[in-house]
Design a protein around this motif. Sequence first.
Motif, PDB file in Angstrom:
ATOM      1  N   VAL A  41      32.350  11.637 -51.215  1.00 59.02           N
ATOM      2  CA  VAL A  41      31.992  10.714 -52.294  1.00 59.02           C
ATOM      3  C   VAL A  41      31.944   9.297 -51.730  1.00 59.02           C
ATOM      4  O   VAL A  41      32.231   9.068 -50.556  1.00 59.02           O
ATOM      5  CB  VAL A  41      32.985  10.824 -53.473  1.00 59.02           C
ATOM      6  CG1 VAL A  41      32.969  12.233 -54.056  1.00 59.02           C
ATOM      7  CG2 VAL A  41      34.408  10.462 -53.033  1.00 59.02           C
ATOM      8  N   CYS A  42      31.580   8.328 -52.577  1.00 58.13           N
ATOM      9  CA  CYS A  42      31.460   6.927 -52.138  1.00 58.13           C
ATOM     10  C   CYS A  42      30.538   6.815 -50.935  1.00 58.13           C
ATOM     11  O   CYS A  42      30.826   6.119 -49.958  1.00 58.13           O
ATOM     12  CB  CYS A  42      32.830   6.333 -51.826  1.00 58.13           C
ATOM     13  SG  CYS A  42      33.931   6.224 -53.238  1.00 58.13           S
ATOM     14  N   ASN A  43      29.407   7.524 -51.011  1.00 54.74           N
ATOM     15  CA  ASN A  43      28.397   7.521 -49.945  1.00 54.74           C
ATOM     16  C   ASN A  43      28.960   8.019 -48.618  1.00 54.74           C
ATOM     17  O   ASN A  43      28.502   7.621 -47.541  1.00 54.74           O
ATOM     18  CB  ASN A  43      27.774   6.139 -49.761  1.00 54.74           C
ATOM     19  CG  ASN A  43      26.287   6.235 -49.466  1.00 54.74           C
ATOM     20  OD1 ASN A  43      25.529   6.877 -50.190  1.00 54.74           O
ATOM     21  ND2 ASN A  43      25.846   5.591 -48.389  1.00 54.74           N
ATOM     22  N   GLY A  44      29.946   8.896 -48.693  1.00 53.85           N
ATOM     23  CA  GLY A  44      30.548   9.463 -47.492  1.00 53.85           C
ATOM     24  C   GLY A  44      31.774   8.729 -47.010  1.00 53.85           C
ATOM     25  O   GLY A  44      32.419   9.160 -46.052  1.00 53.85           O
ATOM     26  N   GLY A  45      32.137   7.637 -47.671  1.00 58.85           N
ATOM     27  CA  GLY A  45      33.303   6.875 -47.246  1.00 58.85           C
ATOM     28  C   GLY A  45      34.629   7.517 -47.614  1.00 58.85           C
ATOM     29  O   GLY A  45      35.670   7.183 -47.039  1.00 58.85           O
ATOM     30  N   VAL A  46      34.596   8.434 -48.554  1.00 55.53           N
ATOM     31  CA  VAL A  46      35.814   9.120 -49.010  1.00 55.53           C
ATOM     32  C   VAL A  46      35.580  10.622 -48.941  1.00 55.53           C
ATOM     33  O   VAL A  46      34.552  11.121 -49.410  1.00 55.53           O
ATOM     34  CB  VAL A  46      36.184   8.710 -50.454  1.00 55.53           C
ATOM     35  CG1 VAL A  46      37.329   9.563 -50.988  1.00 55.53           C
ATOM     36  CG2 VAL A  46      36.546   7.230 -50.498  1.00 55.53           C
ATOM     37  N   GLU A  59      40.748   5.825 -43.987  1.00 57.00           N
ATOM     38  CA  GLU A  59      41.128   4.780 -43.039  1.00 57.00           C
ATOM     39  C   GLU A  59      40.077   4.641 -41.945  1.00 57.00           C
ATOM     40  O   GLU A  59      39.749   3.525 -41.522  1.00 57.00           O
ATOM     41  CB  GLU A  59      42.497   5.112 -42.417  1.00 57.00           C
ATOM     42  CG  GLU A  59      43.671   4.940 -43.372  1.00 57.00           C
ATOM     43  CD  GLU A  59      43.781   3.517 -43.897  1.00 57.00           C
ATOM     44  OE1 GLU A  59      43.585   2.570 -43.103  1.00 57.00           O
ATOM     45  OE2 GLU A  59      44.067   3.348 -45.099  1.00 57.00           O
ATOM     46  N   GLU A  60      39.516   5.755 -41.508  1.00 58.74           N
ATOM     47  CA  GLU A  60      38.457   5.694 -40.507  1.00 58.74           C
ATOM     48  C   GLU A  60      37.214   5.016 -41.088  1.00 58.74           C
ATOM     49  O   GLU A  60      36.537   4.239 -40.401  1.00 58.74           O
ATOM     50  CB  GLU A  60      38.096   7.093 -40.005  1.00 58.74           C
ATOM     51  CG  GLU A  60      37.042   7.067 -38.911  1.00 58.74           C
ATOM     52  CD  GLU A  60      36.645   8.454 -38.441  1.00 58.74           C
ATOM     53  OE1 GLU A  60      36.088   8.554 -37.333  1.00 58.74           O
ATOM     54  OE2 GLU A  60      36.863   9.434 -39.184  1.00 58.74           O
TER      55      GLU A  60
END
Length: 276
Positions: A41-46, A59-60
Motif C-alpha cells: 500500500v502507499c504506492n509500495g512504501g508500506v 523504515e527502508e
Amino acid sequence: ESHRRLKEISKNVLLIPTTTRTAEQYGRIDLGIETPLYALVCNGGVLLKNGCEDADWYEESLRLTADCRGELIRAEKLLQQDADRSFEVRNVKELFVFTKSDRPDLTAGLLRAALDLSLVDVFQNGVKVYVLPKSLTKGCAVRRMQKRLVSEAAEVKLRRGNERSEAGAKLRRGNERSAEDAPFSEASGKKIRISELSGSPESGENNQDAGSPIGEPFVIAAGDSEFDVSMAGEAELFMAPSALREQALREVGEGGEADRSRRSEYGSRAGRLLFA
C-alpha cells in the motif's frame, strides 16, 4: 465474476495487491477472498503481512525517499496556498503528498514548475493530485518484493536442510522409529513427513543442497493507471488498458516493441506487454 476469478487465481499464485491507497483505505476494499498474505500500500512504501504493517519495510522506504523529503515539504506549502485546492493536504506517512483540486491540471502544472522533477513526480488522477518520490514507485516495490521472497525462500530451504540433518542424526542414533513405522518426525517444533526430510520422490523434493540457489519469481502485473506503469519494467507479463500503451513501452525502453528481453538482478528475463 471478478471475485470468482480472484479466488481461482489466489489458489495457484501468490497474489499481492499493490495500491496507492493507504492501509486504512485498502482495508475497506472487499476483494472477495481471504486476506492476502502480503499487500503493498502507499504506492509500495508500506508492506502489510497478514494485515499488519512490516516495520523493516517501512523504515527502508523512508531511507529510500530521504532525499525527497524537502521537495515533499515544499509541495505541501505550495498546495496549502493553492486557491484551486478543494481538499486537505495530506503528507501520507512522510512518503508522498496528496490533495484534490477543482482545476487539477493547473495545480499539477504549478507543482511541476516549482519542484525538482529529478527527485519527485507529479501525478493527477481525476481531481486528485499527488507528489511522489521517484524512488517510491510500484515498480520499485515489485523489485524489492522479489528480493524479499527469494530471501525468505532461501531461509526456508536452509531451515528445512537443517531439519533434515537433525532428523537424520536422530534416526542414525536409533532414537526414532524406522520410517516405515513412524510417518512423522519432530524437527524444530514442526511435524514433517519422513519422506519430506529425506527428499524422496513421494514428497516431490529433488533433494538439492539447502544452500543451492532459489528460483526467481515469475511476476505477472496488471494496472489501469499511470501509477501502475512502472511495474511493466519488473514483470514477465504486464497487462494494462491500451491508453497506457505508450507509457508502458517507454518504461521498458523498447521504443514501440511490445515483446522485450531485459537483464535484471535475477539474470536474463523475457517479458510481454498486453493491452486491452
